[in-house]
Every structure is written in C-alpha cells, then in structure tokens.
Design a protein around this motif. Structure first.
Motif, mmCIF file in Angstrom:
data_model
loop_
_atom_site.group_PDB
_atom_site.id
_atom_site.type_symbol
_atom_site.label_atom_id
_atom_site.label_comp_id
_atom_site.label_asym_id
_atom_site.label_seq_id
_atom_site.Cartn_x
_atom_site.Cartn_y
_atom_site.Cartn_z
ATOM 1 N N LEU A 1 57.494 -9.840 43.746
ATOM 2 C CA LEU A 1 56.256 -10.558 44.571
ATOM 3 C C LEU A 1 56.303 -9.653 45.939
ATOM 4 C CD1 LEU A 1 53.448 -12.054 44.503
ATOM 5 C CD2 LEU A 1 55.005 -14.223 45.450
ATOM 6 N N ALA A 2 57.322 -9.786 46.716
ATOM 7 C CA ALA A 2 57.448 -8.982 47.987
ATOM 8 C C ALA A 2 57.013 -7.674 47.827
ATOM 9 C CB ALA A 2 58.677 -9.328 48.599
ATOM 10 N N GLY A 3 57.543 -6.933 46.782
ATOM 11 C CA GLY A 3 57.313 -5.576 46.365
ATOM 12 C C GLY A 3 55.939 -5.219 46.289
ATOM 13 N N VAL A 4 55.273 -6.241 45.520
ATOM 14 C CA VAL A 4 53.783 -5.621 45.156
ATOM 15 C C VAL A 4 52.983 -5.977 46.162
ATOM 16 C CG1 VAL A 4 51.816 -6.523 43.936
ATOM 17 C CG2 VAL A 4 54.198 -6.378 42.795
ATOM 18 N N GLY A 5 53.298 -7.145 47.441
ATOM 19 C CA GLY A 5 52.658 -7.199 48.535
ATOM 20 C C GLY A 5 52.925 -6.018 49.388
ATOM 21 N N GLY A 6 54.003 -5.416 49.276
ATOM 22 C CA GLY A 6 54.024 -4.206 50.046
ATOM 23 C C GLY A 6 53.416 -2.911 49.625
ATOM 24 N N GLN A 7 53.286 -2.857 48.262
ATOM 25 C CA GLN A 7 52.344 -1.832 47.792
ATOM 26 C C GLN A 7 51.008 -2.172 47.822
ATOM 27 O OE1 GLN A 7 53.499 -2.207 43.443
ATOM 28 N NE2 GLN A 7 55.769 -1.519 43.869
ATOM 29 N N LEU A 8 50.601 -3.105 47.965
ATOM 30 C CA LEU A 8 49.151 -3.387 48.055
ATOM 31 C C LEU A 8 48.657 -3.276 49.540
ATOM 32 C CD1 LEU A 8 48.541 -6.927 46.181
ATOM 33 C CD2 LEU A 8 47.719 -4.562 45.632
ATOM 34 N N ALA A 9 49.594 -3.449 50.509
ATOM 35 C CA ALA A 9 49.458 -3.125 52.127
ATOM 36 C C ALA A 9 49.221 -1.540 52.073
ATOM 37 C CB ALA A 9 50.659 -3.757 52.887
ATOM 38 N N ALA A 10 50.146 -0.887 51.409
ATOM 39 C CA ALA A 10 50.351 0.425 51.492
ATOM 40 C C ALA A 10 48.835 1.086 51.103
ATOM 41 C CB ALA A 10 51.396 1.094 50.973
ATOM 42 N N LEU A 11 48.342 0.420 50.065
ATOM 43 C CA LEU A 11 47.292 1.103 49.385
ATOM 44 C C LEU A 11 46.106 0.677 50.335
ATOM 45 C CD1 LEU A 11 47.604 0.035 45.797
ATOM 46 C CD2 LEU A 11 47.614 2.293 46.528
ATOM 47 N N ARG A 12 46.245 -0.470 50.993
ATOM 48 C CA ARG A 12 44.952 -0.827 51.842
ATOM 49 C C ARG A 12 44.820 -0.092 52.957
ATOM 50 N NH1 ARG A 12 45.928 -6.300 49.985
ATOM 51 N NH2 ARG A 12 47.699 -6.549 51.700
ATOM 52 N N TRP A 13 46.133 0.604 53.596
ATOM 53 C CA TRP A 13 46.240 1.393 54.631
ATOM 54 C C TRP A 13 45.678 2.593 54.315
ATOM 55 C CZ3 TRP A 13 47.510 0.932 59.736
ATOM 56 C CH2 TRP A 13 47.725 1.920 60.354
ATOM 57 N N ARG A 14 46.046 3.348 52.835
ATOM 58 C CA ARG A 14 45.713 4.780 52.669
ATOM 59 C C ARG A 14 44.189 4.528 52.375
ATOM 60 N NH1 ARG A 14 50.607 4.395 49.161
ATOM 61 N NH2 ARG A 14 52.114 6.071 50.189
ATOM 62 N N GLU A 15 43.844 3.506 51.821
ATOM 63 C CA GLU A 15 42.280 3.661 51.710
ATOM 64 C C GLU A 15 41.568 3.603 53.105
ATOM 65 O OE1 GLU A 15 38.549 0.776 49.585
ATOM 66 O OE2 GLU A 15 40.615 -0.046 50.243
ATOM 67 N N ALA A 16 42.075 2.627 53.928
ATOM 68 C CA ALA A 16 41.367 2.921 55.424
ATOM 69 C C ALA A 16 41.749 4.310 55.887
ATOM 70 C CB ALA A 16 41.851 1.608 56.293
ATOM 71 N N ALA A 17 42.856 4.583 55.722
ATOM 72 C CA ALA A 17 43.027 6.218 56.499
ATOM 73 C C ALA A 17 42.090 7.217 55.924
ATOM 74 C CB ALA A 17 44.422 6.413 56.329
ATOM 75 N N LEU A 18 41.917 7.061 54.345
ATOM 76 C CA LEU A 18 41.042 8.135 53.895
ATOM 77 C C LEU A 18 39.621 8.028 54.358
ATOM 78 C CD1 LEU A 18 42.809 8.157 50.260
ATOM 79 C CD2 LEU A 18 42.444 9.902 51.638
ATOM 80 N N ARG A 19 39.212 6.789 54.491
ATOM 81 C CA ARG A 19 37.771 6.534 55.005
ATOM 82 C C ARG A 19 37.721 6.839 56.405
ATOM 83 N NH1 ARG A 19 34.653 3.410 51.953
ATOM 84 N NH2 ARG A 19 35.605 2.108 50.335
ATOM 85 N N ALA A 20 38.706 6.906 57.278
ATOM 86 C CA ALA A 20 38.644 7.395 58.596
ATOM 87 C C ALA A 20 38.451 8.775 58.603
ATOM 88 C CB ALA A 20 39.800 7.074 59.226
ATOM 89 N N LEU A 21 39.008 9.652 57.434
ATOM 90 C CA LEU A 21 38.997 10.976 57.269
ATOM 91 C C LEU A 21 37.478 11.411 56.712
ATOM 92 C CD1 LEU A 21 42.486 11.705 56.204
ATOM 93 C CD2 LEU A 21 41.669 12.041 58.288
#
Length: 299
Positions: free
Chosen positions: A87-107
């Motif tokens: 569960l902790a691992g999946v939470g980390g993966q989701l956080a990384a995906l949310r960060w990547r999505e926002a980063a791609l939007r910023a670009l």
C-alpha cells in the motif's frame, strides 16, 4: 488425488485453474515445494498445495515480488505487513504519477520560448521529489553553534514539502527553489547568512516566539509597527548579544538587518510561500523588520 494424498501437476492445475507452466515456474522459484516424485519422475504436490498456490497467485496479482512472497510463506512474515508495504509502495507510485502529470502540464502549457528553461528546471528534480538539497542549504545557513533541536525546528519550518497533488505552478515553484538551493555556492551562502550572535540558541528561541506573535498580528489585520511582537523580536537579539533593548540598540539593529538583507533570501521565501501553507518564517521576519524600520524612523 492419489492414495498417498498427493496431487499431480495436472491435478493441481485443474483444481486451481492455473497453467502447468505457471506451477512449474513457482516450483522452480522455491515457492511451491514438491511433496515427492512419481516413479516416472513426475512432480507430486501435497494436499496443502492448492491453498498455498492460491495465496501465491493472490500476492502476485498485487504485484508482490517473488522473494517477498517466499519470505511470507517460509519465514512467517505477516500478510498484514506485506499488504502495508505494498500500500505504501502504491501510494508512492501515485504521488510520482501526480507529480509527473503536473510537470508535463507545466511544460505543455508554457510559451515556446520558456520550454527549454522549464524542462531543465523540472528535469533536475527527482521523481518523487525530495528536499535534501533544501535541507542542506539551511544546514549551511544556520549558525554552527545552534543546537540540534533548534536546527531541526528551523529546517522543518523553512523547507517546503512537495505537494502530494501539485499544480503546474507548484511544480515550477518547487523546481525553482530547488535550483536556487542547489546552485548556492559556499561563498554565496556566506554572503547571505542571517545575522548571528554569540548565543544563537537565545536568539532563535526568541525569534520563534516573535514569529508566533506576528501570526496573531497578521490574523488580526495589523500592519507592521510597535507592539508585543516587535518587543519580543528586539529582546531576542539583545539577549543573544548580551545587550539591553534601548533606542540606540534598535537603531543599530535595524541598520544591521538591512545590511544583511539579500535578494537570494527574498527569492527563496517568495517561492517557498507558494508551497508552505500559512505565514512563512521569511514573511514573519519581513513583517518584524518592517515594524522595526517604521519604529526607528519615528524615534
């Protein structure tokens, strides 16, 4: 099932709706031990094999690695602990995906001329982002003789945490403050080190209380000026310097703080303010410095 209670690999596959190839794989990995071999050399499995195989398949469906499953089955590592780790691992993966999505939007949303700069800034931040560079920045800025207790407290308050579900603007703010801290050389750090005193713990304990009083003043809508927060602020500097709070001391302190002001710190707190909820240490200190400057101007 044979008279001795064992199952052939075909029987086990049929009972569990698993392919023979999959069962062989789990057996070869040591997850599904054989009970015996037939006279013809074929694998035989014990009566507990179906339940064990179902557990293996369930854990694999949750993407639990084979070595971790082996520990669960062989050494009694609790299923609850495995689930919590996944569960902790999946939470980390989701956080990384949310960060990547926002980063791609910023670009994606920037002007063409901004793309290269933004890509370099964002690309320098690990995913998921960490704050080690910012913590190092503050460890270098704070007085060497400051106690571990206060060093940790100031660093915790001053270092912005990456938002769990960031906006593109927050990604950019974090990337920029990360770049600022990373690029600060030893000479630059020394050039904008805050005013320090002989007794830094006395100073920083007093500043903590003064900043707390500023929060109350800001909530009440008071503009920078004389009052309890400013008196506490000046008293902290006076105690740390072994001096008394006098008009002359306030004049000298105002001049010292103005001389120690640095644009790097202005930029740091401007960016951090987009990431830290509430009043930042920098905003509180700026309120107090403005209050001191306003007070000394009328004396």
């Amino acid at each position: 099932m044979s008279p001795d209670g064992t199952l052939s690999i075909g029987d086990l596959a049929a009972r569990t709706r698993t392919t023979v190839k999959t069962i062989r794989f789990y057996s070869d990995q040591g997850l599904l031990p054989e009970a015996a071999r037939s006279s013809g050399g074929h694998r035989r499995y014990g009566p507990d094999a179906p339940a064990r195989l179902r557990t293996i398949r369930s854990l694999r469906a949750l993407d639990v690695p084979v070595p971790e499953i082996k520990r669960v089955l062989d050494s009694g590592d609790g299923l609850e602990a495995v689930v919590a780790r996944r569960l902790a691992g999946v939470g980390g993966q989701l956080a990384a995906l949310r960060w990547r999505e926002a980063a791609l939007r910023a670009l994606h949303e920037c002007e063409p001329g901004q793309l290269a700069e933004r890509l370099e800034l964002i690309g320098a931040v690990s995913v998921p982002p960490d704050t080690s560079a910012l913590a190092h920045y503050w460890r270098r800025l704070l007085p060497v003789r400051l106690s571990a207790r206060l060093r940790a407290a100031v660093t915790e308050a001053a270092v912005p945490q990456p938002p769990a579900d960031p906006t593109p603007d927050e990604v950019l703010a974090f990337a920029r403050v990360h770049a600022l801290a990373t690029a600060a050389t030893d000479g630059c750090l020394a050039s904008h080190r805050p005013v320090t005193e002989t007794h830094p713990d006395l100073l920083y304990d007093g500043l903590h209380e003064a900043h707390r009083l500023v929060e109350a003043a800001v909530r009440a809508g008071r503009a920078p000026g004389p009052g309890e927060a400013l008196d506490c602020y000046v008293a902290a500097y006076a105690r740390a310097a072994g001096a008394r709070d006098t008009p002359a001391f306030r004049q000298a302190l105002a001049a010292r703080l103005a001389a120690a002001d640095h644009p790097v710190m202005h930029r740091y707190w401007q960016l951090a303010g987009k990431l830290i909820p509430g009043l930042t240490l920098g905003a509180a200190d700026a309120w107090l410095r403005d209050a001191l400057a306003a007070h000394t101007a009328t004396v």
